[in-house]
Design an enzyme around this catalytic site. Structure first.
Site, mmCIF file in Angstrom:
data_model
loop_
_atom_site.group_PDB
_atom_site.id
_atom_site.type_symbol
_atom_site.label_atom_id
_atom_site.label_comp_id
_atom_site.label_asym_id
_atom_site.label_seq_id
_atom_site.Cartn_x
_atom_site.Cartn_y
_atom_site.Cartn_z
ATOM 1 N N ASP A 99 1.033 -1.261 0.164
ATOM 2 C CA ASP A 99 0.131 0.078 -0.124
ATOM 3 C C ASP A 99 0.943 1.882 -0.061
ATOM 4 O O ASP A 99 0.746 2.462 0.547
ATOM 5 C CB ASP A 99 -1.474 -0.249 1.071
ATOM 6 C CG ASP A 99 -0.026 0.047 2.305
ATOM 7 O OD1 ASP A 99 0.746 -0.012 2.581
ATOM 8 O OD2 ASP A 99 -1.119 -0.439 3.655
ATOM 9 N N GLU A 121 -0.047 -9.306 -0.852
ATOM 10 C CA GLU A 121 -1.028 -9.099 -0.038
ATOM 11 C C GLU A 121 -1.818 -7.867 -0.743
ATOM 12 O O GLU A 121 -2.570 -6.817 0.182
ATOM 13 C CB GLU A 121 0.486 -7.980 0.712
ATOM 14 C CG GLU A 121 -0.658 -7.546 2.216
ATOM 15 C CD GLU A 121 0.549 -7.142 3.261
ATOM 16 O OE1 GLU A 121 0.582 -7.385 4.055
ATOM 17 O OE2 GLU A 121 0.191 -5.534 3.081
ATOM 18 N N HIS A 242 11.300 6.599 14.479
ATOM 19 C CA HIS A 242 11.428 6.951 12.742
ATOM 20 C C HIS A 242 12.525 8.398 12.705
ATOM 21 O O HIS A 242 12.227 9.641 13.727
ATOM 22 C CB HIS A 242 9.919 6.891 12.566
ATOM 23 C CG HIS A 242 10.233 6.583 10.754
ATOM 24 N ND1 HIS A 242 10.118 7.962 10.202
ATOM 25 C CD2 HIS A 242 9.760 5.738 10.240
ATOM 26 C CE1 HIS A 242 10.327 7.634 8.325
ATOM 27 N NE2 HIS A 242 9.950 6.492 8.608
#
Length: 370
Positions: A99, A121, A242
């Site tokens: 995605d 997926e 992150h």
């Protein structure tokens, strides 16, 4: 032997690389398939670490990462760059994953070139176009234009049917390739990792990086982490942070001064697998971790209001908490204090597969295109 099937395999982010690496390795074993690895490098450094771990050398590295690049720029750059590669190699099929902007833009590029597309997926849905953003629409775009839907579960096949995807563009239940990657890494990585954690404390692993959690939701996650530490004197939290400033700045503001919360840079996949195994509980907004953790017997709390992976909720290995401070702390405190509740979650069966998804995908490609 007839001509080899040219399979262009496109990915650009660390999660895609982890989940596509087993497909690349499986295709390399098959004499019927010529895998051609194309990376957009949407995530540069984190992508490279996964390529190194799985010993994969891209055939084409588009190197499209730019600082502060917006979605318009990234999407157009991927479409134009992959167009040139597809025109050069003339693949028989292009495989994309999941995605990301890389998957949706590369799928559109292949569609414009009238190249068959396989979606690894396929079929994940929240049926809410704004959540997660932009991932939900990315996966809808890919499923709309692809020819072979490699679905991790029966539920994802049902989602495709609900979405009105014509079943002539075939649906296959394969399991999730992330389990292939997890098993491969655990079996092959013999390194010992020292995270400098206190062995007398119970460890909670925390990750949060989703765009929809930027701002107040991430602040609430941090406040929940502080409350968990306050409520449990025998607990420590480790958080691989992150590098996106929207994440890093918030996390450091709230959590950097607490001695039982350890902030570390993003980890390569192998040490991260090791850390997941060591954790007593995982708190995350990641999709992949929801799929991996049940195979390791680690109860996982999802820091999102909706998940496109409901199978893990139904199996009992995952609970949904959103970014609500009281809900997160209540679930965690219950698990830390109630052995029966903990065992219910830790012994749940993983619904995402047996580590053979990549083999099934290779078999299907050979059957359909060989």
């Amino acid at each position: 032997m007839s001509k080899k099937i040219k399979a262009g395999i496109v990915f650009g982010t660390r999660p895609e690389a982890i989940k596509m690496a087993p497909v690349v390795l499986e295709f390399q074993k098959r004499e019927e398939i010529e895998p051609i690895v194309i990376v957009t490098a949407q995530h540069r450094q984190m992508l490279d670490s996964v390529l190194n771990l799985f010993n994969i050398t891209p055939d084409f590295d588009l190197n499209l990462m730019r600082e502060n690049q917006n979605l318009w720029e990234l999407t157009s750059n991927i479409i134009l760059s992959t167009k040139k590669v597809f025109e050069e190699i003339k693949p028989d099929v292009v495989l994309v994953h999941g995605d990301t902007t890389t998957s949706s833009a590369s799928a559109l590029s292949a569609f414009y070139g009238k190249i068959p597309i396989g979606h690894v997926e396929a079929g994940l849905r929240t049926f809410n176009k704004d959540y997660p953003f932009p991932e939900e629409i990315n996966r809808v775009i890919v499923d709309s234009v692809c020819d072979f839907h490699f679905c991790p579960t029966k539920g994802s096949i049902e989602n495709l049917k609900k979405s009105g995807i014509n079943p002539k563009y075939e649906f296959f239940e394969t399991g999730n390739t992330v389990i292939d990657a997890l098993f491969h890494t655990i079996q092959n990585d013999k390194n010992e990792y020292d995270f400098n954690l206190d062995k007398n404390l119970r460890t909670i692993l925390l990750t949060s990086h989703r765009r929809e959690n930027f701002g107040e939701p991430l602040e609430n996650i941090c406040k929940a982490a502080l409350k968990i530490i306050e409520d449990n004197s025998d607990v420590q939290i480790i958080y691989p942070v992150h590098p996106n400033p929207n994440v890093k700045n918030t996390v450091e503001k709230y959590l950097s001064s607490n001695e039982r919360i350890k902030l570390v840079p993003p980890l390569d996949y192998a040490p991260f697998c090791s850390l997941m195994k060591q954790a007593e509980i995982i708190l995350t907004d990641s999709g992949g971790i929801q799929e991996e953790a049940p195979s390791l017997g680690v109860p996982t709390i999802v820091l999102r209001d909706e998940t496109e992976r409901p199978e893990a909720l139904l199996s009992g290995g995952v609970k949904l908490a959103g970014c609500d401070i009281s809900k997160i702390t209540s679930i965690v405190n219950t698990l830390l204090g109630d052995k029966n509740e903990y065992e219910k979650m830790s012994k749940a069966v993983n619904p995402y597969g047996d580590g053979l998804a990549s083999k099934r995908i290779a078999d299907i490609i050979i059957e359909k295109l060989g």
